[in-house]
Scaffold this active site. Structure first.
Site, short mmCIF file in Angstrom:
data_model
loop_
_atom_site.label_atom_id
_atom_site.label_comp_id
_atom_site.label_asym_id
_atom_site.label_seq_id
_atom_site.Cartn_x
_atom_site.Cartn_y
_atom_site.Cartn_z
N ARG A 168 6.39 0.69 2.97
CA ARG A 168 6.49 1.95 2.24
C ARG A 168 6.24 1.81 0.74
O ARG A 168 5.72 2.72 0.12
CB ARG A 168 7.84 2.63 2.52
CG ARG A 168 7.90 3.16 3.96
CD ARG A 168 9.16 3.99 4.24
NE ARG A 168 9.16 5.25 3.55
CZ ARG A 168 9.86 5.52 2.46
NH1 ARG A 168 10.68 4.63 1.95
NH2 ARG A 168 9.79 6.71 1.91
N CYS A 186 0.02 -12.40 1.99
CA CYS A 186 -1.00 -12.78 1.02
C CYS A 186 -1.69 -11.55 0.48
O CYS A 186 -2.83 -11.23 0.83
CB CYS A 186 -1.98 -13.74 1.67
SG CYS A 186 -1.18 -15.31 2.00
#
Ligand SMILES: *Cc1c(COP(=O)(O)O)cnc(C)c1O
Length: 445
Positions: free
Chosen positions: A334, A365
């Site tokens: 979110r 990553c």
């Protein structure tokens, strides 16, 4: 701390949820871990159900909007609270049915439901399907004919009210992929169309004006507009809608920019909406429609927290301090999606004074893999347990296996005792559906 007695600080100064010590939960079940307080979920389901029964003679139904958090246990809770649910995909429908949820108390939504999903819904006996396009009306009419049933449907209407957290906007032309607009006449057109389809039982209207809304007036205006529309259609076509579904959208507390709503406040929202419907029904000499509401976030949002273990801490002097956790955007996307705000607590020392601002970084990553940016926190060390609050809605349900991380398990706490409602994944789960074509194996020397 959050709104009600879901979260407390115990004598050891640790965060407690639903009577269970968060640090003990982290030890027992590992991290990252979604934790849900059952009482909070039930209290919220009840406040809406009670409002309809006390203020509206029980002439309605609360649906838990299960896209907020979908798993078998939550459907079992909704069933035991005697409310309905709404689903937005075949997968949610399947999960609900697997949990033994009665099909006739399920509503199905979606702006582009696929034919196999509609067929599954019709064959399973789903109570009401919310029609969102002319194409869908055609498909449904055929499916119902093939199944030899009359499928109950309502139409999703765009009332031209856009709600935002603390404000609302009324627009003549709504730019939305959802529903039929009142203003441009398509809402009337779909009404005529649905009334002409022999295998569909057209019952009324639905609207959903947004999410994380605190402004009462937004709901009242939407309810009023739908009642105006029902009246207009009755005068024009002689058809009076029986079902009025006003969707969800009630807000919850995430951080101290948001109000902390008590159960009475949610009851108050219902009161305003019901008053408006009653007033308009009387004014227009309409029957009071069967009232449906679909809260999702407000039922599970504050009922849930996520626990993490602190790993690397990177202080870039004069720039920012990053506290890395064992979760991230794969289990809570979110912040990455909407820059959502959260409250973060060091569960081991929940009463400690905040002395710094840190950013909570995930392990993916991606530089944008953050959970919270520049939030106040006390002194924190690697190995501490962090709790991010109000993660019950749209966290697990939006999780993915990005970077082939595990989607964390979830536990349900009831009077201090925690049990799995979603078990942990393992490496086998992650590779279960992977296939290496023979061709590639042969070439591998
Ligand atoms: C998402 C959604 C809901 C639930 O909204 P919340 O803000 O979580 O209460 C209800 N109805 C429909 C149609 C939705 O799309």
């Amino acid at each position: 701390m959050n709104t009600r007695d879901t979260l407390k600080i115990n004598a050891a100064g640790r965060l407690q949820i639903g009577g269970a010590d968060a640090v003990e939960l982290a030890k027992k079940f590992g991290t990252p871990l979604y934790v849900f307080d059952e009482k909070h979920i039930r209290d919220m389901m009840r406040v809406y159900r009670n409002a309809i029964s006390r203020l509206y003679g029980g002439n309605g139904l609360v649906l838990y909007a299960s896209k907020a958090f979908s798993c078998k246990a939550v459907y079992a809770i909704a069933k035991s609270e005697n409310i309905g649910v709404d689903v937005v995909s075949g997968g949610e429908l399947y999960t609900a049915l697997q949990a033994g949820f009665p099909a006739d108390k399920i509503y199905m939504h979606g702006n582009n439901k696929l034919e196999y999903e509609l067929e599954f819904a019709v064959k399973s006996g789903v109570g009401v399907i919310v029609v969102d396009s002319f194409r869908e009306a055609e498909i449904l009419d055929n499916l119902a004919a093939a199944a030899g049933i009359k499928q109950r449907v309502i139409a999703r209407i765009n009332p031209g009210v856009e709600a935002h957290t603390h404000a609302y906007v009324q627009t003549a032309r709504t730019d939305s992929k959802f529903g039929f607009s009142i203003a441009d006449g398509s809402a009337e057109e779909i009404t005529r169309h649905l009334l002409g389809l022999k295998n569909l039982d057209f019952k009324g209207y639905h609207c959903h004006i947004g999410s994380q809304i605190f402004e009462k007036q937004s709901f009242v205006i939407a309810a009023g507009k739908l009642m105006d529309f029902i009246c207009e259609i009755k005068q024009k076509l002689g058809y009076e809608a029986e079902i009025l579904n006003l969707g969800g959208g009630f807000g919850v507390w995430y951080n101290d920019e948001d109000p902390k709503l008590q159960l009475e406040d949610y009851y108050g929202y219902m009161q305003c909406v019901i008053d408006e419907i009653k007033d308009k029904a009387e004014k227009y000499a309409l029957k009071q429609p069967f009232l449906v509401i679909e809260p999702g976030r407000s039922i599970v949002g504050e009922a849930g927290i996520t626990l993490y273990t602190v790993g690397a801490i990177k202080d870039i002097p004069g720039v920012r301090k990053y506290v890395a956790i064992d979760g991230g955007m794969f289990e809570n996307p979110r912040y990455a999606l909407y820059q959502s705000k959260y409250t973060v607590i060091v569960a081991d020392r929940a009463d400690a004074e905040c002395t710094q601002k840190v950013s909570i970084a995930g392990k993916c990553c991606e530089s944008g893999d953050l959970i919270a940016v520049d939030v106040p926190l006390p002194e924190v060390n690697s190995g501490d347990i962090l709790a991010v609050l109000t993660t019950g809605a749209y966290n697990y349900s939006m999780a993915s296996n990005y970077n082939r991380n595990f989607i964390p398990p979830a536990v349900l706490v009831n009077e201090g005792k925690a049990e799995y409602i979603i078990k942990p994944q393992n490496y086998e789960d992650l590779t279960r559906n992977d296939v290496i074509p023979d061709r590639l194996v042969k070439n591998d020397r």
